[in-house]
Design a protein around this motif. Structure first.
Motif, PDB file in Angstrom:
ATOM      1  N   TYR A 147      64.949  13.534  35.249  1.00 53.19           N
ATOM      2  CA  TYR A 147      65.500  12.415  34.986  1.00 53.19           C
ATOM      3  C   TYR A 147      65.497  11.649  36.728  1.00 53.19           C
ATOM      4  O   TYR A 147      65.662  10.255  36.375  1.00 53.19           O
ATOM      5  CB  TYR A 147      67.203  12.297  34.594  1.00 53.19           C
ATOM      6  CG  TYR A 147      67.963  10.920  34.810  1.00 53.19           C
ATOM      7  CD1 TYR A 147      68.815  10.343  33.714  1.00 53.19           C
ATOM      8  CD2 TYR A 147      68.923  10.949  35.947  1.00 53.19           C
ATOM      9  CE1 TYR A 147      69.637   9.236  33.985  1.00 53.19           C
ATOM     10  CE2 TYR A 147      69.784   9.393  35.704  1.00 53.19           C
ATOM     11  CZ  TYR A 147      69.458   8.475  35.002  1.00 53.19           C
ATOM     12  OH  TYR A 147      69.922   7.660  35.000  1.00 53.19           O
ATOM     13  N   LEU A 206      68.493   7.865  29.571  1.00 54.19           N
ATOM     14  CA  LEU A 206      70.110   7.709  28.456  1.00 54.19           C
ATOM     15  C   LEU A 206      70.222   6.928  27.645  1.00 54.19           C
ATOM     16  O   LEU A 206      70.554   6.257  28.243  1.00 54.19           O
ATOM     17  CB  LEU A 206      71.160   8.428  29.345  1.00 54.19           C
ATOM     18  CG  LEU A 206      71.147   9.805  30.149  1.00 54.19           C
ATOM     19  CD1 LEU A 206      72.288  10.403  31.077  1.00 54.19           C
ATOM     20  CD2 LEU A 206      71.447  10.748  28.879  1.00 54.19           C
ATOM     21  N   GLN A 266      74.735  13.769  23.608  1.00 50.65           N
ATOM     22  CA  GLN A 266      73.612  13.058  24.339  1.00 50.65           C
ATOM     23  C   GLN A 266      72.302  12.736  24.481  1.00 50.65           C
ATOM     24  O   GLN A 266      71.173  14.099  23.262  1.00 50.65           O
ATOM     25  CB  GLN A 266      73.449  13.921  25.353  1.00 50.65           C
ATOM     26  CG  GLN A 266      74.222  14.084  26.803  1.00 50.65           C
ATOM     27  CD  GLN A 266      74.174  15.004  28.211  1.00 50.65           C
ATOM     28  OE1 GLN A 266      74.416  14.624  29.116  1.00 50.65           O
ATOM     29  NE2 GLN A 266      73.524  16.177  27.580  1.00 50.65           N
ATOM     30  N   SER A 267      71.581  11.532  24.093  1.00 49.38           N
ATOM     31  CA  SER A 267      70.414  11.468  23.426  1.00 49.38           C
ATOM     32  C   SER A 267      69.411  10.754  24.232  1.00 49.38           C
ATOM     33  O   SER A 267      70.091   9.733  25.193  1.00 49.38           O
ATOM     34  CB  SER A 267      70.624  10.072  22.814  1.00 49.38           C
ATOM     35  OG  SER A 267      71.192   9.079  22.587  1.00 49.38           O
ATOM     36  N   ILE A 268      67.772  10.944  24.653  1.00 47.47           N
ATOM     37  CA  ILE A 268      67.138  10.545  25.330  1.00 47.47           C
ATOM     38  C   ILE A 268      66.134  10.117  25.332  1.00 47.47           C
ATOM     39  O   ILE A 268      65.971   9.945  24.144  1.00 47.47           O
ATOM     40  CB  ILE A 268      66.553  11.312  26.470  1.00 47.47           C
ATOM     41  CG1 ILE A 268      65.831  12.605  25.770  1.00 47.47           C
ATOM     42  CG2 ILE A 268      68.003  12.459  27.354  1.00 47.47           C
ATOM     43  CD1 ILE A 268      64.805  13.551  26.542  1.00 47.47           C
ATOM     44  N   HIS A 312      74.041  18.969  32.121  1.00 47.30           N
ATOM     45  CA  HIS A 312      74.200  17.304  31.925  1.00 47.30           C
ATOM     46  C   HIS A 312      72.959  16.813  32.828  1.00 47.30           C
ATOM     47  O   HIS A 312      72.249  17.128  33.817  1.00 47.30           O
ATOM     48  CB  HIS A 312      74.786  17.218  33.345  1.00 47.30           C
ATOM     49  CG  HIS A 312      75.459  15.684  33.260  1.00 47.30           C
ATOM     50  ND1 HIS A 312      75.611  15.334  35.008  1.00 47.30           N
ATOM     51  CD2 HIS A 312      76.480  15.184  33.250  1.00 47.30           C
ATOM     52  CE1 HIS A 312      75.978  13.756  34.831  1.00 47.30           C
ATOM     53  NE2 HIS A 312      75.934  13.438  33.643  1.00 47.30           N
ATOM     54  N   VAL A 313      72.647  15.882  31.298  1.00 46.94           N
ATOM     55  CA  VAL A 313      70.873  15.234  31.748  1.00 46.94           C
ATOM     56  C   VAL A 313      70.693  14.394  33.020  1.00 46.94           C
ATOM     57  O   VAL A 313      69.911  14.920  33.706  1.00 46.94           O
ATOM     58  CB  VAL A 313      71.080  14.523  30.253  1.00 46.94           C
ATOM     59  CG1 VAL A 313      69.169  13.665  30.855  1.00 46.94           C
ATOM     60  CG2 VAL A 313      70.387  15.380  29.283  1.00 46.94           C
ATOM     61  N   ARG A 337      82.700   6.615  22.383  1.00 44.82           N
ATOM     62  CA  ARG A 337      82.666   6.641  23.589  1.00 44.82           C
ATOM     63  C   ARG A 337      83.064   5.927  24.274  1.00 44.82           C
ATOM     64  O   ARG A 337      83.374   6.159  25.275  1.00 44.82           O
ATOM     65  CB  ARG A 337      80.582   5.869  24.323  1.00 44.82           C
ATOM     66  CG  ARG A 337      79.769   6.894  23.227  1.00 44.82           C
ATOM     67  CD  ARG A 337      78.465   6.090  23.959  1.00 44.82           C
ATOM     68  NE  ARG A 337      77.122   6.659  23.101  1.00 44.82           N
ATOM     69  CZ  ARG A 337      77.045   7.362  23.402  1.00 44.82           C
ATOM     70  NH1 ARG A 337      76.962   8.211  24.368  1.00 44.82           N
ATOM     71  NH2 ARG A 337      75.827   8.119  22.307  1.00 44.82           N
ATOM     72  N   SER A 367      71.340  18.767  24.760  1.00 42.65           N
ATOM     73  CA  SER A 367      72.412  20.015  24.490  1.00 42.65           C
ATOM     74  C   SER A 367      71.805  21.107  25.829  1.00 42.65           C
ATOM     75  O   SER A 367      71.367  20.895  26.195  1.00 42.65           O
ATOM     76  CB  SER A 367      73.033  20.613  23.499  1.00 42.65           C
ATOM     77  OG  SER A 367      71.375  21.044  22.419  1.00 42.65           O
ATOM     78  N   ASP A 389      72.072   6.283  23.683  1.00 38.03           N
ATOM     79  CA  ASP A 389      71.858   6.376  22.409  1.00 38.03           C
ATOM     80  C   ASP A 389      71.232   5.625  21.532  1.00 38.03           C
ATOM     81  O   ASP A 389      70.183   4.461  21.926  1.00 38.03           O
ATOM     82  CB  ASP A 389      72.981   4.771  22.405  1.00 38.03           C
ATOM     83  CG  ASP A 389      73.914   6.181  20.568  1.00 38.03           C
ATOM     84  OD1 ASP A 389      74.543   7.062  21.423  1.00 38.03           O
ATOM     85  OD2 ASP A 389      73.602   5.477  19.493  1.00 38.03           O
TER      86      ASP A 389
END
Length: 452
Positions: free
Chosen positions: A231, A238, A183-185, A224-225, A344, A221, A240
């Protein structure tokens, strides 16, 4: 699917049912989300269901090879094949589950979805595999076919990757494509600082580690963002890490006032642009589908940048004929085969053909030809894709430059100066470079004295 209409909360039953639907054309992420919403599953069962579904999709050609000598020419129901694949996946990749438990559970699924005869058939196959062992992939003499079976990628794709990158680089690349994506933000710098976002995530028991790939980006991590308060407040999006690079390369100085995002949905890059431009600059965001325009508008509203973005339903190939504005910057994040996203969307490896790639390359060229006619003097086009095939990347750019001498290729530069010693102006990001999605970015500048 099984002929029996079965409702079950057994994650192994649900995995087989889901795999059968995906094989018939459903998207894995959408189908999984739907199944999880419709069933009362514990967190452990959700994880097992997800692991089984993605594991089988990722290794389908390998399992097909392993199972072939045990099935022969026998016609079997597609869901039975999926069931046997889930058993193989557990046997080979989930070493914490004992073999007797895998056999018992698989036979039970066969009884639930089929009948006694099905259960006997599955029992016989599994016991034969246990006694005889699986065929060795190393016995395949053709190196391309062997790598195809190892990586569970179609032969044509392996051939293209080896031709373009060499066998050693291809092996390194395909070794990473089944790794779970992180998960990247990207921080919304208009609403919060990096430190504020990291602290807010920590308050919700989420851990954020600074990205080595993109600016204002973090690997998250612990949960769930998209369900987090931070969020919902629009403090982050969110995305990549590699998908953030095209906007970084746009050189969005205060002098840049007009920007076109030519294929903008769902709006991740559009909102990233909105954070980087001057308050009096404007973005026009296009998509050919009205429902996707709504996604852009929803993202913009959540991120509180709607005042900087004007949306329009338009095929980017019609920009030259339908739009009067000229733009200082144009982003063409083009429709593509998506082979950079295999981590993905693992099923796309089986859906696409070389003919699809060639058709997409033509579409990409048509979009570039059209939008190029609306670039202001000294303006720039940034062209990006989430694929790793040169037909849609380098070849499209080369053809465009050959047809448009008023543009020149300049070096793609990112905030973290990725691959500074490379010998090419374009930027190729492969999944094994930084553990991100694969991406391609090219930057083309309009020469002075060439008006729109």
């Amino acid at each position: 699917m099984s002929d029996k209409r079965v409702y079950s909360d057994n994650p192994r039953v649900l995995a087989v049912q889901t795999l059968a639907k995906i094989k018939n054309g459903a998207y894995s992420n959408l189908q999984l989300n739907q199944v999880i919403k419709q069933h009362q599953l514990s967190e452990a069962d959700k994880r097992l269901l997800t692991t089984l579904v993605y594991g089988v999709i990722q290794h389908r050609l390998t399992f097909e090879y392993w199972l072939a000598p045990f099935i022969g020419d026998k016609k079997i129901n597609p869901w039975v094949r999926e069931l046997l694949y889930t058993a193989l996946f557990q046997m080979q990749y989930l070493n914490k589950i004992p073999q007797h438990a895998i056999f018992n559970e698989s036979i039970e699924v066969a009884k639930i979805l089929g009948h006694v005869g099905t259960a006997k058939f599955v029992t016989a196959i599994l016991h034969n595999i246990s006694r005889q062992g699986l065929p060795e992939i190393s016995a395949i003499t053709d190196p391309i076919l062997r790598l195809s079976i190892e990586a569970s990628l179609p032969v044509w794709l392996i051939e293209e990757l080896v031709t373009q990158n060499g066998e050693a680089a291809t092996r390194a690349l395909v070794a990473m494509i089944n790794d779970a994506p992180m998960q990247s933000i990207h921080v919304n710098t208009l609403l919060a600082s990096d430190d504020e976002v990291v602290a807010a995530l920590a308050a919700e028991n989420l851990t954020a580690v600074k990205s080595q790939v993109a600016d204002h980006a973090y690997i998250v991590s612990g949960g769930h963002v998209a369900s987090s308060t931070v969020y919902q407040k629009g403090w982050l999006t969110l995305q990549d890490e590699s998908a953030m690079l095209p906007v970084e390369s746009m050189v969005l100085t205060p002098a840049v006032k007009t920007i076109l995002d030519a294929a903008a949905a769902p709006g991740g890059k559009t909102t990233q642009i909105a954070q980087a431009i001057a308050a009096d600059a404007k973005i026009t965001a296009l998509d050919v589908h009205p429902h996707k325009i709504k996604l852009i508008e929803q993202n913009a509203a959540r991120m509180q940048v709607s005042d900087r973005i004007q949306t329009q339903v338009l095929d980017a190939r019609k920009v030259a004929s339908e739009m009067e504005t000229t733009f200082d910057r144009i982003l063409v994040d083009a429709p593509c085969s998506g082979f950079g996203l295999l981590r993905r969307k693992p099923e796309i490896r089986y859906d696409k053909t070389l003919a699809d790639v060639q058709n997409l390359a033509r579409l990409q060229g048509e979009i570039l030809d059209s939008v190029s006619q609306k670039v202001a003097e000294n303006g720039m086009i940034v062209y990006s894709t989430c694929t790793i095939l040169r037909q849609e990347n380098d070849d499209v750019v080369a053809q465009f430059l050959a047809n448009h001498p008023e543009f020149e290729l300049v070096k793609t530069v990112t905030s973290h100066q990725l691959k500074p010693d490379r010998h090419e102006a374009v930027l190729h990001i492969y999944p094994n470079d930084y553990h991100t999605d694969g991406f391609f970015v090219a930057t083309m500048k309009k020469k002075s004295g060439t008006p729109a």
